[in-house]
Design a protein around this motif. Structure first.
Motif, short mmCIF file in Angstrom:
data_model
loop_
_atom_site.label_atom_id
_atom_site.label_comp_id
_atom_site.label_asym_id
_atom_site.label_seq_id
_atom_site.Cartn_x
_atom_site.Cartn_y
_atom_site.Cartn_z
N LYS A 159 -16.07 0.88 -22.16
CA LYS A 159 -14.96 -0.02 -22.49
C LYS A 159 -13.57 0.56 -22.29
N LYS A 160 -13.71 1.95 -21.73
CA LYS A 160 -12.44 2.48 -21.56
C LYS A 160 -11.74 1.86 -20.24
N ILE A 161 -10.69 1.30 -20.75
CA ILE A 161 -10.11 0.67 -19.56
C ILE A 161 -9.20 1.76 -18.44
N THR A 162 -9.39 1.53 -17.24
CA THR A 162 -8.86 2.52 -16.34
C THR A 162 -7.96 1.80 -15.28
N HIS A 163 -8.05 0.31 -15.19
CA HIS A 163 -7.80 -0.43 -14.11
C HIS A 163 -7.35 -1.76 -14.38
N VAL A 164 -6.32 -2.39 -13.92
CA VAL A 164 -5.87 -3.76 -14.37
C VAL A 164 -5.61 -4.68 -13.04
N GLY A 165 -5.94 -6.01 -13.04
CA GLY A 165 -5.51 -6.65 -12.05
C GLY A 165 -5.00 -8.11 -12.46
N ILE A 166 -4.85 -8.88 -11.33
CA ILE A 166 -4.53 -10.24 -11.61
C ILE A 166 -5.82 -11.11 -10.97
N TYR A 167 -6.53 -12.03 -11.92
CA TYR A 167 -7.57 -12.92 -11.23
C TYR A 167 -6.69 -13.96 -10.41
N ILE A 168 -7.13 -14.37 -9.19
CA ILE A 168 -6.84 -15.22 -8.27
C ILE A 168 -7.72 -16.48 -8.11
N GLY A 169 -8.87 -16.33 -8.60
CA GLY A 169 -9.84 -17.42 -8.58
C GLY A 169 -10.71 -17.09 -7.42
N GLY A 170 -11.97 -17.86 -7.39
CA GLY A 170 -12.90 -17.65 -6.50
C GLY A 170 -13.68 -16.01 -6.56
N ASN A 171 -13.91 -15.78 -7.85
CA ASN A 171 -14.22 -14.30 -8.07
C ASN A 171 -13.57 -13.16 -7.57
N LYS A 172 -12.19 -13.29 -7.35
CA LYS A 172 -11.49 -12.25 -6.71
C LYS A 172 -10.28 -11.91 -7.45
N PHE A 173 -9.82 -10.95 -7.43
CA PHE A 173 -8.52 -10.41 -8.16
C PHE A 173 -7.58 -9.51 -7.11
N VAL A 174 -6.34 -9.55 -7.36
CA VAL A 174 -5.50 -8.70 -6.68
C VAL A 174 -5.25 -7.59 -7.66
N HIS A 175 -4.83 -6.48 -6.72
CA HIS A 175 -4.62 -5.24 -7.61
C HIS A 175 -4.11 -4.03 -6.73
N ALA A 176 -3.48 -3.04 -7.42
CA ALA A 176 -2.83 -2.03 -6.56
C ALA A 176 -4.13 -0.80 -6.44
N ALA A 177 -4.78 -0.71 -5.28
CA ALA A 177 -5.88 -0.06 -5.30
C ALA A 177 -5.68 1.49 -5.47
N ASN A 178 -4.57 2.01 -4.48
CA ASN A 178 -4.17 3.41 -4.71
C ASN A 178 -2.89 3.50 -3.75
N SER A 179 -2.36 4.72 -3.53
CA SER A 179 -1.22 4.85 -2.68
C SER A 179 -1.74 4.55 -1.14
N ARG A 180 -2.60 4.71 -0.80
CA ARG A 180 -2.99 4.73 0.51
C ARG A 180 -3.37 3.29 0.67
N LYS A 181 -4.24 2.49 0.11
CA LYS A 181 -4.26 1.12 0.42
C LYS A 181 -3.59 0.29 -0.02
N GLY A 182 -2.87 0.50 -1.12
CA GLY A 182 -1.78 -0.43 -1.58
C GLY A 182 -2.60 -1.60 -2.28
N VAL A 183 -1.72 -2.74 -2.31
CA VAL A 183 -2.31 -3.83 -3.01
C VAL A 183 -3.20 -4.47 -2.09
N ILE A 184 -4.22 -4.99 -2.56
CA ILE A 184 -5.34 -5.53 -2.03
C ILE A 184 -6.21 -6.55 -2.74
N THR A 185 -7.05 -7.64 -2.32
CA THR A 185 -7.81 -8.13 -3.06
C THR A 185 -9.16 -8.01 -3.05
N SER A 186 -10.00 -7.87 -4.37
CA SER A 186 -11.40 -7.23 -4.27
C SER A 186 -11.89 -8.34 -5.15
#
Length: 82
Positions: free
Chosen positions: A39-66
């Motif tokens: 239950k320890k929260i380590t990451h946050v994103g924004i849900y965009i629908g279709g079982n996908k969310f957008v988030h900042a993956a890391n400094s190399r990948k930047g913002v992606i959809t997962s």
């Protein structure tokens, strides 16, 4: 810095209205842990629908959809902040 970052995520997870995974809507904040069952929260994103969310993956990948169920993220909770 890491402690402040984790505390920031924890506080976000207590803001707004709790939303079940089955009731997610685009714009809901989704919170994840690094390991299954944690239950320890380590990451946050924004849900965009279709079982996908957008988030900042890391400094190399930047913002992606997962996919919300997989890609190494373990769903903990979601909040609707309006």
């Amino acid at each position: 810095m890491d402690i402040l970052y984790q505390e920031h995520h924890r506080l976000k997870a207590q803001t707004g209205k709790s939303v079940s995974k089955s009731e997610l809507q685009a714009g809901d904040l989704v919170f994840f842990s690094k390991s299954s069952g944690s239950k320890k929260i380590t990451h946050v994103g924004i849900y965009i629908g279709g079982n996908k969310f957008v988030h900042a993956a890391n400094s190399r990948k930047g913002v992606i959809t997962s996919n919300i169920s997989g890609d190494g993220f373990y769903y903990v909770t979601a909040r609707r902040v309006i």
